[in-house]
Design an enzyme around this catalytic site. Sequence first.
Site, PDB file in Angstrom:
ATOM      1  N   GLY A 180      36.489   3.271 -13.812  1.00 55.10           N
ATOM      2  CA  GLY A 180      35.067   3.714 -13.411  1.00 55.10           C
ATOM      3  C   GLY A 180      34.267   2.753 -13.148  1.00 55.10           C
ATOM      4  N   ILE A 208      36.442  -0.939 -21.992  1.00 57.26           N
ATOM      5  CA  ILE A 208      36.718  -0.747 -23.613  1.00 57.26           C
ATOM      6  C   ILE A 208      36.611  -2.345 -23.953  1.00 57.26           C
ATOM      7  CG2 ILE A 208      38.236  -0.299 -25.406  1.00 57.26           C
ATOM      8  CD1 ILE A 208      39.358   1.930 -23.748  1.00 57.26           C
ATOM      9  N   LYS A 218      43.862  -6.942 -13.054  1.00 64.30           N
ATOM     10  CA  LYS A 218      44.955  -7.252 -13.740  1.00 64.30           C
ATOM     11  C   LYS A 218      46.407  -7.546 -13.268  1.00 64.30           C
ATOM     12  CE  LYS A 218      45.213  -2.584 -12.720  1.00 64.30           C
ATOM     13  NZ  LYS A 218      44.428  -1.863 -12.796  1.00 64.30           N
ATOM     14  N   GLY A 256      39.663  -1.222 -18.880  1.00 59.67           N
ATOM     15  CA  GLY A 256      38.316  -1.110 -18.108  1.00 59.67           C
ATOM     16  C   GLY A 256      37.074  -1.286 -19.026  1.00 59.67           C
ATOM     17  N   GLU A 302      45.413   7.803  -6.796  1.00 59.52           N
ATOM     18  CA  GLU A 302      45.253   7.134  -5.182  1.00 59.52           C
ATOM     19  C   GLU A 302      46.327   8.217  -4.496  1.00 59.52           C
ATOM     20  OE1 GLU A 302      44.045   4.167  -4.770  1.00 59.52           O
ATOM     21  OE2 GLU A 302      43.703   3.468  -6.589  1.00 59.52           O
ATOM     22  N   VAL A 335      41.777  -4.924 -18.796  1.00 57.03           N
ATOM     23  CA  VAL A 335      42.600  -4.188 -19.578  1.00 57.03           C
ATOM     24  C   VAL A 335      41.704  -3.148 -20.196  1.00 57.03           C
ATOM     25  CG1 VAL A 335      44.069  -3.732 -21.584  1.00 57.03           C
ATOM     26  CG2 VAL A 335      44.242  -5.808 -20.198  1.00 57.03           C
ATOM     27  N   LYS A 382      49.165  -4.483 -17.990  1.00 56.79           N
ATOM     28  CA  LYS A 382      48.071  -4.144 -19.065  1.00 56.79           C
ATOM     29  C   LYS A 382      48.681  -4.810 -20.375  1.00 56.79           C
ATOM     30  CE  LYS A 382      45.101  -1.042 -16.578  1.00 56.79           C
ATOM     31  NZ  LYS A 382      44.722   0.313 -16.285  1.00 56.79           N
ATOM     32  N   GLY A 442      39.901  12.456  -6.909  1.00 57.72           N
ATOM     33  CA  GLY A 442      39.735  11.194  -6.772  1.00 57.72           C
ATOM     34  C   GLY A 442      40.326  10.363  -8.074  1.00 57.72           C
TER      35      GLY A 442
HETATM   36  N1  HSE Z   1      44.422   3.423 -12.020  1.00 60.11           N
HETATM   37  C1  HSE Z   1      44.046   2.626 -13.294  1.00 60.11           C
HETATM   38  C2  HSE Z   1      43.729   3.730 -14.369  1.00 60.11           C
HETATM   39  C3  HSE Z   1      42.587   2.238 -13.109  1.00 60.11           C
HETATM   40  O1  HSE Z   1      44.226   5.095 -13.940  1.00 60.11           O
HETATM   41  O2  HSE Z   1      43.590   3.263 -15.600  1.00 60.11           O
HETATM   42  C4  HSE Z   1      42.111   1.079 -14.147  1.00 60.11           C
HETATM   43  O3  HSE Z   1      42.972  -0.058 -13.975  1.00 60.11           O
END
Ligand code: HSE
Length: 398
Positions: A297, A131, A100, A129, A185, A127, A200, A182
Site C-alpha cells: 500500500g 511494518i 526487495k 511494507g 497483478e 519486507v 522477503k 487491484g
Molecule cells: N505484491 C506484494 C504483496 C506487494 O502482495 O505483498 C508488497 O511487496
Amino acid sequence: MTNVAILGYGTIGSGVAKVIKENQDVIKLNSGDDIKVSKILDLRDFPGDENESLITHDYEEIVNDPDIDIVVETMGGTKPAFDFVKRAILAGKSVCTSNKALVADHGTELIRTAKEKNVKFYFEASVGGGIPILRPLKTCIVADQVESIRGILNGTTNFILTKMEKDGASYEDVLKEAQSLGYAEADPTADVEGFDTCRKIAILTALTYGAQVDYQDIDTKGITQITSEDMEYAQKINRKIKLLGMSKKENGKLYALVAPYMLDENDPLFPVSGVFNAITVKGNMLGDVMFYGQGAGKEATASAVVTDIVEAVKKHGEPLDIRWEAEKLTVESADELEDRFFVRLSSQDAAAADTLLDYERIEGVIPGEVGFITKKMTYTELQGKLDGLNALSVIRYA
Ligand code: HSE
C-alpha cells in the site's frame, strides 16, 4: 536542509513525496532537519501533478547533483535500479529503497559499498511494507539467538486464501476477483508462486544471521495448488491455510522455505487475514514476538521509506549499522525439515496407506476420500510412505 531525489514516481514513490510533505513537522522534529524532495526521476511526465516541476528523465541530473544527499529508489526490479543505486552510493549519497528484488539480489554488494563510502543503504520497506521489522530485528532483538522467523509476507496471497476460506470459492475465481480489485497483478506469478515471499524471507534471514542468503537456495511453493476442498478440511478441523515464509535453526542447521501451512487456532499468525502481513520472531530468551500491519500500500510502505530517510539523516556520517557479510549461509533442503503434514488420499489409496502412515484421520468432508494428519517427519520420509499412492494434497501442518 536535506535534499532527497526519488527514482520512480509510481505508487510508492509518490507516497514518499506525500509523506514528506504532509508530515514535514514531525519528520523535522525526529530527524532534526528540513527534508525536501528536490528531484524525481521517471520516464513519464505528470502534467498537473503538484510535483510536475521536479520531474526529470535523466538520471545524470540526480547522480551528478552535489546538493542531493539521499536517493530513494522505488522503481522496483533490478534493471536499471541496481546500476542507479550503486552509482548513487559511489557518488556519496545514502540510499533508501523499498525494492526487495534489489536487496535480495544485490544486498551484499550494496551494503559493502555503502560501508566503504560511509553512507547508508536502508531497506526497511522491502519486507512487510509499512511494518517495522528489519530495524527492530537489528536494534531490539540483539540479546537473543533467533531460533525462527515465520511470516505471512505477501498481501496478495493472504487476500486470496482468506477469500477462498470465507466464500468457499475456487483459487481461480478468487484470483480473478483479486485482480479486478487491484490486489493481484495482471501477471500474478511472483505473488502466487511464492517468489515475492521467498525474497522477503531471504532478506529477513540474511539480516538476522548477518550473512548472505541466496534466495535460489530457498525451497519455494506457492498457493496455486490449494483447492476449495483443502479449505473445507481446514475448516472442519478449525485450521487456516496460510502461505508462510520461514527460516529456522534446528540442531545447528539453518532451514528456510516458503510453503502453505495449515495453522492451529493458537498460532499467532492464525487470525491474520486479508491483505495484512505479520511476522513472528522467536528468540531463545525472548520467546515469540509478533509484528503486524499493512504489508503493502502506498502510504504505509512510503512511511517505512521515510523512516529510513529520517534514520539516514540522524546517523549521517556514522558507520552503516548493518551486519551482512559476503560469506554465504548454507540453507538445508526443506525436504529434510520435520513437520507434520496434512495429506488427502482417495478412499482406495487410503486403505493402502493404512499400514504406512501413523496418522489422525479426517473423514466425511469430501465423499470418496480421506484426510490424514501425519506424525512429525521429513518431507522425504513422507514421499517414501506415499510411494505408489496418488496424494490429492500435501500441506504442511503446524
Ligand atoms: N505484491 C506484494 C504483496 C506487494 O502482495 O505483498 C508488497 O511487496
